[in-house]
Enzyme design. Sequence first.
Site, PDB file in Angstrom:
ATOM      1  CE1 TYR A 132      -3.045  -3.027   0.373  1.00 11.66           C
ATOM      2  CE2 TYR A 132      -3.261  -2.571   2.714  1.00 11.66           C
ATOM      3  CZ  TYR A 132      -3.571  -3.337   1.607  1.00 11.66           C
ATOM      4  OH  TYR A 132      -4.421  -4.420   1.736  1.00 11.66           O
TER       5      TYR A 132
ATOM      6  CG  LEU B  86     -22.220  -2.854  -0.159  1.00  6.09           C
ATOM      7  CD1 LEU B  86     -21.792  -4.081   0.631  1.00  6.09           C
ATOM      8  CD2 LEU B  86     -23.550  -3.124  -0.869  1.00  6.09           C
TER       9      LEU B  86
ATOM     10  N   GLY C 216     -18.182  -3.119  -0.008  1.00  6.93           N
ATOM     11  CA  GLY C 216     -18.229  -3.197  -1.463  1.00  6.93           C
ATOM     12  C   GLY C 216     -17.477  -2.078  -2.150  1.00  6.93           C
TER      13      GLY C 216
ATOM     14  CB  SER D 160     -13.647  -4.560  -0.159  1.00 11.52           C
ATOM     15  OG  SER D 160     -12.448  -3.999  -0.628  1.00 11.52           O
TER      16      SER D 160
ATOM     17  CG  HIS E 134      -1.238  -8.764   0.072  1.00 11.07           C
ATOM     18  ND1 HIS E 134      -0.847  -7.452   0.080  1.00 11.07           N
ATOM     19  CD2 HIS E 134      -2.583  -8.731  -0.125  1.00 11.07           C
ATOM     20  CE1 HIS E 134      -1.885  -6.665  -0.099  1.00 11.07           C
ATOM     21  NE2 HIS E 134      -2.961  -7.411  -0.230  1.00 11.07           N
TER      22      HIS E 134
END
Length: 327
Positions: free
Chosen positions: A56, A211, A207, A204, A125
């Site tokens: 990230y 969502l 979503g 997530s 990962h």
Amino acid sequence: MKTRTIGKSDLKVFPIGLGAMGMSEFYGKTDEKQSIKTLHKALDIGVNFIDTADVYGIGDNEELLRKAYSDRWNDLVLATKFGYVRNKENPEGRQRNGSPEYVKSACEASLKRLGREVIDLYYLHRVDPNTPIEETVEAMAELVKEGKVRYIGLSEVSGDTLKRANEVHPITAVQTEYSIWSRDVEKTTMSVIEELGISLVPYSPLGRGILTGKIGDTSALSKNDYRHTVPRFQKENFESNKRLLSRIEQLADTKKITPAQLSLAWLLNKGENIIPIPGTKHEKYLIENAKAVDVELTQDEMQHLDDTYISVAGKRYNDMGMKFTNL
């Protein structure tokens, strides 16, 4: 304070964690000062399970956590990941590396960026197709013996791969995408996760934002927003999925809660071993998400939300992204 235990470990955390990924890239403009305020607020309200990865921001996200938490590490449970390889010279490039040599070098690099001596939960990962999972996990187990890692986990793995890995060293948590509109794990890995007493950590869980009910049109997303590459956010699919969202919004309105809170409550009701990690850069949404632990759902309401999944349009990743999963 409500807590859940991660797998068979001694790690007790608030039932909803915080994913830090979007604070460094992928979801539009970043703001370090704002992100640090949100990270501080998380601990202040009891959200103590913080998730990052070396990929990230290509290391930047781990360094952000060091800046935010250098004097508060004892107040949280930290999870980070390795094995999904990018570099700043070619940020669009993607490789997987689970070789024993890389396991050790990646861990050392993460510890240095974080300014820590130990990682609470260390995930692979993505599974490396060129390295047997047994070899990767054996190297991760060595990190546990050396005191550099407390517990280990895997991300996006099949049930068979999880079983093989667990025979080498106990797996404490499995991370995968899981939400009302992404339920692959129920068919691929869930039974093994439950059989082995492992925690499921959904990323997530909202979503990728749909969502929450706050994305009315993908044109509102910034040009560099990762979601432009996600099939479910492509024009026709997105319009179809907005109709799916209306079922969630109607029930949320009836219960006087937000669609995000309802979506997180659905996950929490799926099992005590489930600890979702919604990501946000903003204190407002962090607080909103945390309040989902107080939402109660009836069996009929759970069934209503279960039935919503039938009408989801599009894959959860593009072809390359799906190729990188082990499902």
